[in-house]
Design a protein around this motif. Structure first.
Motif, short mmCIF file in Angstrom:
data_model
loop_
_atom_site.label_atom_id
_atom_site.label_comp_id
_atom_site.label_asym_id
_atom_site.label_seq_id
_atom_site.Cartn_x
_atom_site.Cartn_y
_atom_site.Cartn_z
N ASP A 171 0.81 -1.21 0.00
CA ASP A 171 0.00 0.00 0.00
C ASP A 171 0.85 1.27 0.00
O ASP A 171 0.30 2.37 -0.03
CB ASP A 171 -0.91 0.03 1.24
CG ASP A 171 -2.00 -1.01 1.20
OD1 ASP A 171 -2.52 -1.25 0.09
OD2 ASP A 171 -2.30 -1.60 2.24
N ILE A 172 2.16 1.11 0.06
CA ILE A 172 3.06 2.26 0.21
C ILE A 172 3.92 2.44 -1.04
O ILE A 172 4.54 1.49 -1.52
CB ILE A 172 3.99 2.09 1.43
CG1 ILE A 172 3.18 1.81 2.70
CG2 ILE A 172 4.86 3.33 1.61
CD1 ILE A 172 4.03 1.35 3.88
N SER A 173 3.95 3.67 -1.55
CA SER A 173 4.87 4.04 -2.62
C SER A 173 5.74 5.19 -2.10
O SER A 173 5.32 5.94 -1.21
CB SER A 173 4.12 4.51 -3.86
OG SER A 173 3.31 3.50 -4.38
N VAL A 174 6.92 5.31 -2.67
CA VAL A 174 7.80 6.42 -2.30
C VAL A 174 8.34 7.09 -3.56
O VAL A 174 8.59 6.42 -4.57
CB VAL A 174 8.97 5.98 -1.39
CG1 VAL A 174 8.46 5.43 -0.07
CG2 VAL A 174 9.86 4.95 -2.09
N LEU A 175 8.48 8.40 -3.48
CA LEU A 175 9.07 9.17 -4.57
C LEU A 175 10.50 9.51 -4.19
O LEU A 175 10.72 10.13 -3.14
CB LEU A 175 8.27 10.45 -4.80
CG LEU A 175 8.75 11.32 -5.96
CD1 LEU A 175 8.25 10.76 -7.28
CD2 LEU A 175 8.27 12.77 -5.80
N VAL A 176 11.45 9.09 -5.00
CA VAL A 176 12.86 9.35 -4.71
C VAL A 176 13.58 9.79 -5.97
O VAL A 176 13.22 9.42 -7.08
CB VAL A 176 13.56 8.09 -4.13
CG1 VAL A 176 12.95 7.68 -2.80
CG2 VAL A 176 13.49 6.93 -5.11
N ARG A 177 14.61 10.62 -5.79
CA ARG A 177 15.41 11.05 -6.94
C ARG A 177 16.39 9.97 -7.36
O ARG A 177 16.72 9.84 -8.53
CB ARG A 177 16.18 12.34 -6.58
CG ARG A 177 15.33 13.58 -6.54
CD ARG A 177 16.10 14.80 -6.15
NE ARG A 177 16.60 14.70 -4.78
CZ ARG A 177 17.25 15.66 -4.14
NH1 ARG A 177 17.49 16.80 -4.74
NH2 ARG A 177 17.66 15.50 -2.89
N THR A 178 16.87 9.20 -6.37
CA THR A 178 17.87 8.17 -6.65
C THR A 178 17.35 6.83 -6.14
O THR A 178 17.51 6.51 -4.95
CB THR A 178 19.21 8.52 -5.95
OG1 THR A 178 19.54 9.89 -6.23
CG2 THR A 178 20.33 7.62 -6.43
N PRO A 179 16.72 6.03 -7.01
CA PRO A 179 16.11 4.77 -6.56
C PRO A 179 17.09 3.83 -5.86
O PRO A 179 16.69 3.08 -4.96
CB PRO A 179 15.61 4.15 -7.88
CG PRO A 179 15.32 5.34 -8.74
CD PRO A 179 16.41 6.33 -8.42
N GLU A 180 18.37 3.87 -6.24
CA GLU A 180 19.36 2.98 -5.62
C GLU A 180 19.43 3.21 -4.10
O GLU A 180 19.71 2.27 -3.34
CB GLU A 180 20.75 3.20 -6.23
CG GLU A 180 20.86 2.89 -7.72
CD GLU A 180 20.25 3.98 -8.60
OE1 GLU A 180 19.63 3.65 -9.63
OE2 GLU A 180 20.37 5.17 -8.22
N LYS A 181 19.18 4.44 -3.68
CA LYS A 181 19.25 4.74 -2.25
C LYS A 181 18.07 4.16 -1.47
O LYS A 181 18.08 4.14 -0.24
CB LYS A 181 19.32 6.26 -2.04
CG LYS A 181 20.62 6.90 -2.49
CD LYS A 181 20.64 8.38 -2.15
CE LYS A 181 21.95 9.04 -2.56
NZ LYS A 181 21.94 10.50 -2.28
N ALA A 182 17.04 3.71 -2.21
CA ALA A 182 15.86 3.16 -1.56
C ALA A 182 15.81 1.63 -1.67
O ALA A 182 14.75 1.02 -1.52
CB ALA A 182 14.60 3.77 -2.17
N ALA A 183 16.96 1.02 -1.89
CA ALA A 183 17.02 -0.45 -2.07
C ALA A 183 16.45 -1.18 -0.86
O ALA A 183 15.80 -2.22 -1.00
CB ALA A 183 18.45 -0.88 -2.34
N ASP A 184 16.69 -0.65 0.34
CA ASP A 184 16.19 -1.32 1.55
C ASP A 184 14.67 -1.30 1.60
O ASP A 184 14.04 -2.28 2.02
CB ASP A 184 16.78 -0.66 2.80
CG ASP A 184 16.42 0.82 2.92
OD1 ASP A 184 16.31 1.49 1.88
OD2 ASP A 184 16.26 1.31 4.06
N LEU A 185 14.07 -0.20 1.14
CA LEU A 185 12.61 -0.12 1.11
C LEU A 185 12.03 -1.05 0.04
O LEU A 185 11.01 -1.70 0.25
CB LEU A 185 12.16 1.32 0.86
CG LEU A 185 12.50 2.33 1.96
CD1 LEU A 185 12.04 3.73 1.56
CD2 LEU A 185 11.87 1.92 3.29
N LYS A 186 12.70 -1.10 -1.09
CA LYS A 186 12.27 -1.99 -2.17
C LYS A 186 12.27 -3.44 -1.69
O LYS A 186 11.35 -4.22 -1.98
CB LYS A 186 13.17 -1.83 -3.39
CG LYS A 186 12.69 -2.61 -4.61
CD LYS A 186 13.57 -2.34 -5.82
CE LYS A 186 13.06 -3.10 -7.04
NZ LYS A 186 13.91 -2.87 -8.22
#
Length: 291
Positions: free
Chosen positions: A29-44
């Motif tokens: 149910d959660i999406s995130v907007l990020v400039r650098t997707p690599e930095k959100a690897a833990d969330l992915k």
């Protein structure tokens, strides 16, 4: 649960909000907007949907905001271009038909450009006004100064030196911890009854640096004094320690604003939303300085 999108999710506040949300709703149910997707690897890895986008790229915002029921809009960290970026976000939210926008604003006394931190604060009240006139369902969270900035202002050697040295006069602020602000944000994202409301998210008690020096004295068993120099003397002292001019200017501006009462808005909204007592300044300092 309808779709939630959190912006700035690789920053400290945004990531804390997502972690709070993961305890309340499914990661799907959660999406995130990020400039650098690599930095959100833990969330992915936790199952959160990662969307690449940027406040300066309007088309990316419209695409990201499609089908979003609740948008947690973290204010831009780009001080010089902040309001223009905020205009993009609000306009894109309107175009995409976002159901409810929750904006991380700031507590402030002045909205006429006279605040020592007008460069930072003015984009927030202008955005509050923009959102309230946008036609969107909104919640505006007027965050107090983070308790987390106190160790940054006072330094990690304040117990050793026995002196809090800041040009904040006798001014008081109603501090709130970033983690508590994130917890309250997650509650608002997952419950009803917050439509078209403005919340004062300062702590329940305002503190001067005299008060904070007393708290540090009590916690450490040492006598900690508070000395309030002029902003000029403060700047000269920090410059002699090799502190960068930009950091000196930023800290001095906030301290002078504190002296003028720009952030003195004690409130109970945070406790009401969280359903529990927020972390006190004393509790925060005890943990931060390992006392």
């Amino acid at each position: 649960m309808n779709k939630i999108l959190v912006t700035g999710a690789t920053g400290q506040l945004g990531s804390a909000v997502v972690n709070e949300l993961l305890q309340k709703v499914s990661a799907s149910d959660i999406s995130v907007l990020v400039r650098t997707p690599e930095k959100a690897a833990d969330l992915k890895a936790k199952g959160v949907t990662i969307i690449k986008g940027d406040y300066t790229d309007y088309a990316s915002l419209v695409a990201a905001f499609k089908d979003v029921e609740k948008l947690y809009f973290v204010s831009s960290s780009d001080v010089m271009n902040r309001f223009g970026q905020h205009q993009n976000v609000v306009k894109a939210a309107v175009e995409a038909g976002v159901g409810h926008i929750i904006f991380t604003s700031v507590q402030r006394k002045s909205e006429d450009g006279t605040s020592p931190v007008a460069l930072i604060a003015d984009a927030h009240w202008k955005t509050d006004d923009l959102i309230s006139r946008s036609g969107l369902t909104y919640t505006i969270l007027k965050h107090g100064l983070y308790t987390d900035i106190l160790p940054m202002f006072m330094g990690d050697k304040v117990i050793e030196t026995g002196t809090v040295f800041l040009p904040a006069g006798n001014g008081k602020s109603s501090y709130a911890s970033r983690n508590d602000l994130a917890a309250a944000g997650a509650v608002i994202l997952t419950t009803q009854g917050h439509e078209n409301k403005v919340y004062e998210f300062g702590g329940p008690v305002s503190y001067s640096f005299h008060d904070i020096a007393e708290i540090l004295s009590e916690l450490s068993g040492k006598s900690i004094q508070y000395v309030s120099p002029s902003a000029e003397v403060y700047a000269e002292q920090l410059k002699s320690y090799g502190v960068a001019d930009e950091m000196i200017q930023g800290a001095a501006s906030f301290c002078v604003a504190i002296a003028q009462g720009e952030f003195d808005f004690p409130a109970t909204d945070l406790e009401t939303i969280m359903g529990s007592k927020p972390q006190s300044v004393k509790e925060y300092l005890k943990a931060a300085y390992h006392l």
